[in-house]
Scaffold this motif. Structure first.
Motif, PDB file in Angstrom:
ATOM      1  N   PHE A  16       0.834  -1.203   0.000  1.00 45.28           N
ATOM      2  CA  PHE A  16       0.000   0.000   0.000  1.00 45.28           C
ATOM      3  C   PHE A  16       0.867   1.250   0.000  1.00 45.28           C
ATOM      4  O   PHE A  16       0.581   2.219  -0.725  1.00 45.28           O
ATOM      5  CB  PHE A  16      -0.923  -0.013   1.214  1.00 45.28           C
ATOM      6  N   LEU A  17       1.937   1.262   0.786  1.00 46.91           N
ATOM      7  CA  LEU A  17       2.842   2.411   0.813  1.00 46.91           C
ATOM      8  C   LEU A  17       3.516   2.608  -0.540  1.00 46.91           C
ATOM      9  O   LEU A  17       3.669   3.745  -1.013  1.00 46.91           O
ATOM     10  CB  LEU A  17       3.889   2.234   1.908  1.00 46.91           C
ATOM     11  N   ALA A  18       3.926   1.517  -1.180  1.00 48.97           N
ATOM     12  CA  ALA A  18       4.561   1.621  -2.488  1.00 48.97           C
ATOM     13  C   ALA A  18       3.583   2.125  -3.534  1.00 48.97           C
ATOM     14  O   ALA A  18       3.916   2.999  -4.341  1.00 48.97           O
ATOM     15  CB  ALA A  18       5.128   0.267  -2.903  1.00 48.97           C
ATOM     16  N   LYS A  19       2.359   1.616  -3.518  1.00 49.82           N
ATOM     17  CA  LYS A  19       1.349   2.047  -4.486  1.00 49.82           C
ATOM     18  C   LYS A  19       0.999   3.517  -4.285  1.00 49.82           C
ATOM     19  O   LYS A  19       0.843   4.269  -5.248  1.00 49.82           O
ATOM     20  CB  LYS A  19       0.092   1.200  -4.370  1.00 49.82           C
ATOM     21  N   ALA A  20       0.916   3.951  -3.043  1.00 46.66           N
ATOM     22  CA  ALA A  20       0.597   5.350  -2.768  1.00 46.66           C
ATOM     23  C   ALA A  20       1.694   6.273  -3.292  1.00 46.66           C
ATOM     24  O   ALA A  20       1.410   7.341  -3.834  1.00 46.66           O
ATOM     25  CB  ALA A  20       0.390   5.555  -1.271  1.00 46.66           C
ATOM     26  N   ALA A  21       2.957   5.870  -3.148  1.00 47.66           N
ATOM     27  CA  ALA A  21       4.058   6.691  -3.656  1.00 47.66           C
ATOM     28  C   ALA A  21       4.068   6.731  -5.175  1.00 47.66           C
ATOM     29  O   ALA A  21       4.307   7.778  -5.775  1.00 47.66           O
ATOM     30  CB  ALA A  21       5.391   6.159  -3.137  1.00 47.66           C
ATOM     31  N   GLY A  51       4.764  11.997   3.753  1.00 44.02           N
ATOM     32  CA  GLY A  51       4.144  12.474   4.977  1.00 44.02           C
ATOM     33  C   GLY A  51       3.199  11.470   5.618  1.00 44.02           C
ATOM     34  O   GLY A  51       2.709  10.542   4.997  1.00 44.02           O
ATOM     35  N   LEU A  52       2.948  11.683   6.875  1.00 41.55           N
ATOM     36  CA  LEU A  52       2.091  10.790   7.652  1.00 41.55           C
ATOM     37  C   LEU A  52       0.635  10.880   7.205  1.00 41.55           C
ATOM     38  O   LEU A  52      -0.075   9.875   7.184  1.00 41.55           O
ATOM     39  CB  LEU A  52       2.217  11.137   9.137  1.00 41.55           C
ATOM     40  N   ALA A  53       0.178  12.051   6.829  1.00 39.53           N
ATOM     41  CA  ALA A  53      -1.229  12.227   6.455  1.00 39.53           C
ATOM     42  C   ALA A  53      -1.601  11.411   5.225  1.00 39.53           C
ATOM     43  O   ALA A  53      -2.702  10.865   5.138  1.00 39.53           O
ATOM     44  CB  ALA A  53      -1.520  13.698   6.203  1.00 39.53           C
ATOM     45  N   ALA A  54      -0.704  11.303   4.284  1.00 39.76           N
ATOM     46  CA  ALA A  54      -1.010  10.581   3.052  1.00 39.76           C
ATOM     47  C   ALA A  54      -0.792   9.077   3.175  1.00 39.76           C
ATOM     48  O   ALA A  54      -1.378   8.301   2.424  1.00 39.76           O
ATOM     49  CB  ALA A  54      -0.149  11.125   1.915  1.00 39.76           C
ATOM     50  N   ASN A  55       0.026   8.645   4.104  1.00 35.54           N
ATOM     51  CA  ASN A  55       0.413   7.234   4.192  1.00 35.54           C
ATOM     52  C   ASN A  55      -0.096   6.520   5.426  1.00 35.54           C
ATOM     53  O   ASN A  55       0.346   5.404   5.709  1.00 35.54           O
ATOM     54  CB  ASN A  55       1.945   7.133   4.148  1.00 35.54           C
ATOM     55  N   TRP A  56      -1.020   7.102   6.178  1.00 29.50           N
ATOM     56  CA  TRP A  56      -1.408   6.482   7.440  1.00 29.50           C
ATOM     57  C   TRP A  56      -2.036   5.100   7.285  1.00 29.50           C
ATOM     58  O   TRP A  56      -1.784   4.240   8.125  1.00 29.50           O
ATOM     59  CB  TRP A  56      -2.302   7.411   8.265  1.00 29.50           C
ATOM     60  N   PRO A  57      -2.821   4.797   6.234  1.00 30.40           N
ATOM     61  CA  PRO A  57      -3.352   3.417   6.160  1.00 30.40           C
ATOM     62  C   PRO A  57      -2.246   2.368   6.008  1.00 30.40           C
ATOM     63  O   PRO A  57      -2.290   1.322   6.652  1.00 30.40           O
ATOM     64  CB  PRO A  57      -4.253   3.443   4.931  1.00 30.40           C
ATOM     65  N   GLY A  58      -1.262   2.648   5.169  1.00 32.53           N
ATOM     66  CA  GLY A  58      -0.162   1.702   4.995  1.00 32.53           C
ATOM     67  C   GLY A  58       0.653   1.536   6.255  1.00 32.53           C
ATOM     68  O   GLY A  58       1.097   0.432   6.585  1.00 32.53           O
ATOM     69  N   ILE A  59       0.852   2.629   6.972  1.00 27.16           N
ATOM     70  CA  ILE A  59       1.599   2.573   8.225  1.00 27.16           C
ATOM     71  C   ILE A  59       0.832   1.766   9.264  1.00 27.16           C
ATOM     72  O   ILE A  59       1.414   0.970  10.010  1.00 27.16           O
ATOM     73  CB  ILE A  59       1.919   3.995   8.723  1.00 27.16           C
ATOM     74  N   VAL A  60      -0.484   1.939   9.307  1.00 29.54           N
ATOM     75  CA  VAL A  60      -1.311   1.187  10.264  1.00 29.54           C
ATOM     76  C   VAL A  60      -1.277  -0.308   9.944  1.00 29.54           C
ATOM     77  O   VAL A  60      -1.110  -1.138  10.848  1.00 29.54           O
ATOM     78  CB  VAL A  60      -2.757   1.727  10.273  1.00 29.54           C
ATOM     79  N   PHE A  61      -1.415  -0.675   8.660  1.00 31.16           N
ATOM     80  CA  PHE A  61      -1.356  -2.090   8.278  1.00 31.16           C
ATOM     81  C   PHE A  61       0.003  -2.693   8.634  1.00 31.16           C
ATOM     82  O   PHE A  61       0.083  -3.800   9.164  1.00 31.16           O
ATOM     83  CB  PHE A  61      -1.615  -2.279   6.779  1.00 31.16           C
TER      84      PHE A  61
END
Length: 76
Positions: A16-21, A51-61
């Motif tokens: 998810f983090l990679a896809k978001a970037a 930033g944390l605001a854009a990546n919070w779902p990936g960080i939570v998973f």
């Protein structure tokens, strides 16, 4: 079972983090820089996309997966 679920959540979080970037725009764009000539760095792209605001779902998973793997290792 807990360890496998944690591993899956961890991998999903990383993906998810990679896809978001990647979805935020081109990662490389050939252009002429002010000092170095041609470069592959995109112009005016700071570290805001990390930033944390854009990546919070990936960080939570990822964090949930790591905690489940740790709990699974401690329980078994």
């Amino acid at each position: 079972m807990t360890t496998w679920l944690g591993a899956m959540l961890f991998i999903v979080g990383i993906l998810f983090l990679a896809k978001a970037a990647i979805d935020r725009g081109r990662l490389s764009d050939p252009h002429v820089g002010p000092r170095a000539g041609r470069t592959l760095e995109p112009p005016r792209r700071g570290l805001r996309f990390l930033g944390l605001a854009a990546n919070w779902p990936g960080i939570v998973f990822t964090a949930a997966g790591a905690l489940l793997m740790l709990a699974g290792a401690l329980i078994e």
